[in-house]
Design a protein around this motif. Structure first.
Motif, PDB file in Angstrom:
ATOM      1  N   THR A 186       0.859  -1.147   0.067  1.00  0.00           N
ATOM      2  CA  THR A 186      -0.164  -0.104   0.110  1.00  0.00           C
ATOM      3  C   THR A 186       0.701   1.381   0.074  1.00  0.00           C
ATOM      4  N   ASP A 187       2.030   1.353   0.923  1.00  0.00           N
ATOM      5  CA  ASP A 187       2.418   2.559   1.052  1.00  0.00           C
ATOM      6  C   ASP A 187       3.511   2.921  -0.160  1.00  0.00           C
ATOM      7  N   VAL A 188       4.065   1.647  -0.666  1.00  0.00           N
ATOM      8  CA  VAL A 188       5.277   1.831  -1.541  1.00  0.00           C
ATOM      9  C   VAL A 188       4.397   1.853  -3.115  1.00  0.00           C
ATOM     10  N   TYR A 189       3.980   0.549  -3.231  1.00  0.00           N
ATOM     11  CA  TYR A 189       3.091   0.606  -4.354  1.00  0.00           C
ATOM     12  C   TYR A 189       2.009   1.278  -4.894  1.00  0.00           C
ATOM     13  N   GLY A 190       1.178   1.511  -3.629  1.00  0.00           N
ATOM     14  CA  GLY A 190       0.019   2.252  -4.090  1.00  0.00           C
ATOM     15  C   GLY A 190       0.252   3.930  -4.264  1.00  0.00           C
ATOM     16  N   THR A 191       1.255   4.419  -3.506  1.00  0.00           N
ATOM     17  CA  THR A 191       1.728   5.857  -3.715  1.00  0.00           C
ATOM     18  C   THR A 191       2.102   5.837  -5.245  1.00  0.00           C
TER      19      THR A 191
END
Ligand code: NAD
Ligand code: DAU
Length: 358
Positions: free
Chosen positions: A114-119
Motif C-alpha cells: 500500500t505505502d510504496v506501490y499504492g503511492t
C-alpha cells in the motif's frame, strides 16, 4: 462559503475545487474531509478507500449527504480504478497507508504494497492527468530517532528504522522523483503523532483512553521514556490544507505541535487523571523492537505559510477523552472484534486482560 463558523486562518477557499482523497475513511483523512466540506460545501470531494480494518464509513457520516461528496470503495494499488477516478479531479491527497508501527513489525507485507506501490499508482495517475497538485501525507518517523536537543528539518536525510517508516520513505522518494523527472507538482507533509476523536484504538492515546475507561491495564513499552510531539487531529488536517493551498511544489513540510515533548508515562498519567483511574493500571511491558526514542520537529516552514496548531496537549486530551467516553459504539465493537486478536499477538504477557472477543 459557510458562515457562522469559528475563525480559522486555514486557506480553505484557495484549495483546488475537485479533490480525490485517498484513505479518507481513516482517522486523519476523515477529519480533513469533514473540515473541508464544513468550510467549503461546494467542493467536489471523492474519497477512495479500501476500508481496511482502520477504515470506517461512520467517520464520514457527517458529510455523507453533501452534494459534492462521493465515496468509492477500492484499493489505491488498483491502477485502472485510480486512473479513472483521477481523471475527474484536479488533485490527489494521499492519506491511504498502513499506519501502525507494531503491525509493521508483525506483518510488513501490506505496508510495502500500500505505502510504496499504492503511492506509485497514484503518482502515475496524477502524471497522466496533469494534476495541479499531489499531496503525500507522510510522517516525522522518516527522520528516525533524533538525539536531543536537535529538531528535524525538512532537508535532513531520512533514517527510517521500522518497516512502517521505511515504507513511508519509499513513498516519499517516489514523489520527489516524479517531481524531478516528470514535473508532477508534488508536496509532502511530515506530521507528528496525531490524536483525537475517531482514531482506531491501537495507537497509544486511544488505546490508553479506552483501556482506562474499562479499567483495563495500559501497556507502557519499556521504561515509558520515549517522547513524541502530539498534534491534535484537526490541527494536522488544517496543516495539510495549508500546504496543499500554499506550499511550493517539490518541497516537504514538517507539521508538529512543537510544545514540550511528552513521553509514554506522561500520556498514561494524563489519561488516568482525565478518567479518574488509579496508577495501578499502568503496566510496563517489553519494549517495541527498534523503538525510536525521540521525534522532534522544526515546523517553521509550514508556519511561514500561515499554519499554527490551535490546541495544546491538555485541551486536546480533554476533548479526546470526552469523545471516547461519549462514543462507546465507535470503539467497543472494534476492541472486542478485529483488535482483540492483534492485542493478543502484540501484548502476549497481557493477553489475559484483552477485551472479551465478540
Ligand atoms: P488510519 O490507519 O486511521 O487510516 C488509513 C486509511 O487508509 C484507512 O481508511 C484505510 O482503509 C485506508 N487504506 C489502507 N490501505 C489502503 C489501500 N490499499 N487503498 C485504499 N485505502 C487504503 O491512518 P491515519 O492515522 O489517519 O493516517 C493517515 C496518513 O497520515 C497515513 O499516511 C499516515 O502514514 C500519516 N500519518 C499519521 C500520523 C498519526 O499519528 N496517525 C502521523 C503522521 C502521519
Ligand atoms: O510520529 C508519527 C507517527 O505516529 C505516525 O506516522 C504513525 O502512523 C503513528 O502510528 C504514530 O507512530 P508511533 O509509533 O509514534 O505511535 P504509537 O501510538 O504506536 O506510539 C507512540 C508512543 O507510545 C511510542 O513511544 C510507543 C509508545 N506506546 C505505544 C503503544 C501502542 C506504548 O508505550 N504502548 C503502546 O501500547
Amino acid at each position: 462559503m459557510t458562515t457562522n463558523l469559528p475563525d480559522d486562518s486555514t486557506p480553505w477557499s484557495e484549495l483546488p475545487r475537485r479533490l480525490l482523497v485517498a484513505g479518507g475513511a481513516g482517522f486523519i483523512g476523515s477529519a480533513f474531509v469533514r473540515l473541508l466540506l464544513e468550510r467549503e460545501p461546494d467542493l467536489q470531494v471523492t474519497v477512495l478507500d479500501k476500508l481496511t480494518y482502520a477504515g470506517n464509513l461512520a467517520n464520514l457520516a457527517a458529510v455523507a449527504d453533501r452534494p459534492g461528496y462521493r465515496f468509492a470503495e477500492g484499493d489505491i494499488c488498483d491502477r485502472e480504478l485510480v486512473e479513472r477516478l483521477a481523471g475527474e479531479v484536479d488533485c490527489i491527497v494521499n492519506f491511504a497507508a498502513e499506519t501502525h508501527v507494531d503491525r509493521s513489525i508483525l506483518d510488513p507485507d501490506a505496508f510495502i504494497k500500500t505505502d510504496v506501490y499504492g503511492t506509485f499508482s497514484l503518482l502515475e495517475a496524477a502524471r497522466l492527468h496533469h494534476h495541479r497538485r499531489f499531496l503525500q501525507v507522510s510522517t516525522d518517523e522518516v527522520y528516525g530517532d533524533v538525539e536531543p536537543p536537535a529538531l528535524s528539518l525538512e532537508d535532513d536525510p531520512p533514517r527510517p528504522r521500522s518497516p512502517y517508516s521505511a515504507s513511508k520513505v519509499g513513498a516519499e522518494m517516489q514523489c520527489f522523483a516524479y517531481h524531478a523527472t516528470y514535473g508532477v507538482p508534488i508536496l509532502v507533509t511530515r506530521g507528528s503523532n496525531t490524536y483525537g476523536p475517531h482514531q482506531y484504538p491501537e495507537k497509544i492515546v486511544p488505546l490508553f483512553v479506552t483501556q482506562a475507561l474499562d479499567s483495563l491495564p495500559m501497556p507502557v513499552y519499556g521504561d515509558g521514556g520515549a517522547v513524541r510531539d502530539y498534534l491534535y487531529v484537526d490541527d494536522h488536517a488544517r496543516g495539510i490544507a495549508t500546504v496543499l493551498a500554499r506550499g511550493t511544489a517539490g518541497l516537504a513540510y514538517n507539521l508538529g505541535q512543537g510544545g514540550e515533548p511528552v513521553n509514554g508515562l506522561q500520556v498514561a498519567r494524563a489519561v488516568l487523571r482525565l478518567t479518574d483511574r488509579q496508577e495501578s493500571l499502568i503496566q510496563h511491558v517489553e519494549d517495541r523492537p527498534g523503538h525510536d526514542r525521540r521525534y522532534a520537529l522544526d515546523s517553521s516552514r509550514a508556519r511561514a505559510l500561515g499554519w499554527a496548531p490551535q490546541l495544546d496537549f491538555e485541551t486536546g486530551m480533554e476533548r479526546t477523552v470526552a469523545w471516547y467516553r461519549d462514543h462507546r459504539p465507535f470503539w467497543e465493537p472494534i476492541k472486542s472484534g478485529e483488535f482483540a486478536e492483534f492485542y493478543r499477538r502484540n501484548y502476549r504477557p497481557l493477553a489475559g486482560t484483552a477485551p472479551a472477543s465478540s
